[in-house]
Design a protein around this motif. Structure first.
Motif: not given
Length: 331
Positions: A192-193, A195-196, A199-200, A248, A250, A253-254
């Motif tokens: 998950a990190e 993927y976040r 995105v960032e 949630d 991510p 979203r990614a």
């Protein structure tokens, strides 16, 4: 244009992966061979030296991932027969992966095995095979996967000569000990990190693209970096059913960020690819094409019986690379 923290060192360290990614983006379903001088120019965009580029071509040819043709003093490289179909299938999976979670029948594939201490290499090889099949270790000798992987698991056990093993399909009854369920084998926190972080890293680029502040040269470099950076997710994510994912998560979203940037950079990246190829062969430059999520979906639907069967050099190389990633001893 804002600065984007991209994995350029990763690309530079793997010119073979870079070259196959570029040809997979702009040259599949072409029979023509591209002159080596043009490929050298193409890889120079990514800080690959001429010697490094030619070494990558030779190694890819030796592995059966490129074909070679000579005309006078000119050497050209192309994509082997049937590789284009494999590229379409893999690109379709890359572009659609994460858009939605797969359906689930509530059953797990369970592999329980016992390998003696004096057979550590076999035990390590089996664990690597199971990881590639999306299994995770619930306990030391008990591995689980939420999908039907019975035949693949049995094939791995037979190939490695593991006689003391059980493969079965099972459901988890409610009311078991807390923390002892099969889903606990999958540590999704680090994923998950990742993927976040994806995105960032790339979300600022989306605004630059929409604002028309990305030129052709940057588009080719950024689109290729994006593809290389995203490709590991379909290979390493266990792709759990929606029922087993944390709230949630991510990934979707990614995936949206990836597809939006990949599609929008396509025309500009193609222009730069054509410019570099046209400096050596204008007639070949006119044949280059980019593909986006819509055209890849159309090509995938047209494959029919020509879909990948695991018997091409490209598929074998991808499998070997994935095994080497999960178990360095497999190199």
């Amino acid at each position: 244009m804002v600065a984007i923290d991209l994995p350029r060192a990763q690309i530079g360290a793997e010119p073979q992966l870079l070259l196959t990614s570029l040809l997979g983006d702009f040259w599949y379903w072409r029979d023509e061979h591209i002159p080596s001088a043009a490929l050298v120019r193409l890889l120079a965009e990514f800080s690959i030296t001429a010697d490094g580029a030619r070494a990558a071509m030779r190694r890819l040819t030796a592995r059966g991932l490129l074909t070679v043709a000579r005309s006078g003093r000119t050497t050209g490289y192309g994509i082997p027969a049937r590789t284009s179909e494999v590229i379409v299938e893999r690109t379709h999976r890359m572009l659609t992966f994460g858009a939605s979670a797969p359906p689930w029948d509530g059953q797990w594939t369970v592999v329980a095995f016992s390998v003696p201490e004096n057979a550590r290499e076999i035990r390590g090889a089996l664990r690597a095979r199971l990881r590639v099949l999306r299994f995770a270790a619930l306990y030391d000798g008990v591995w689980v996967c939420p999908y039907d992987r019975v035949e693949q698991a049995r094939a791995a056990l037979d190939e490695l000569g593991v006689p003391t093993a059980t493969v079965l399909r099972a459901t988890e009854p409610p009311g078991g000990p807390e923390g002892g369920g099969p889903v606990g084998a999958f540590d999704l926190g680090p994923l998950a990190e990742e993927y976040r972080a994806f995105v960032e890293r790339y979300r600022p680029l989306l605004a630059e693209v929409e604002g028309g502040r990305v030129g052709p040269a940057d588009a080719l470099r950024l689109r290729t970096a994006l593809r290389v950076d995203w490709r590991r997710f379909p290979e390493t994510d266990p792709d759990l059913p929606a029922e087993l994912l944390p709230p949630d998560f991510p990934r979707a979203r990614a995936q949206r960020v990836f597809v939006q940037i990949y599609d929008r950079l396509g025309p500009l990246a193609e222009l730069r690819f054509r410019q570099l190829l046209g400096a050596v062969s204008p007639e070949l430059a006119a044949l280059a094409r980019h593909h986006d999520s819509a055209t890849v979906a159309e090509l995938y639907a047209q494959l029919g019986e020509r879909r990948a069967r695991g018997d091409t050099a490209f598929e074998r190389a991808a499998q070997a690379r994935r095994l080497a990633e999960v178990d360095p001893r497999a190199k």
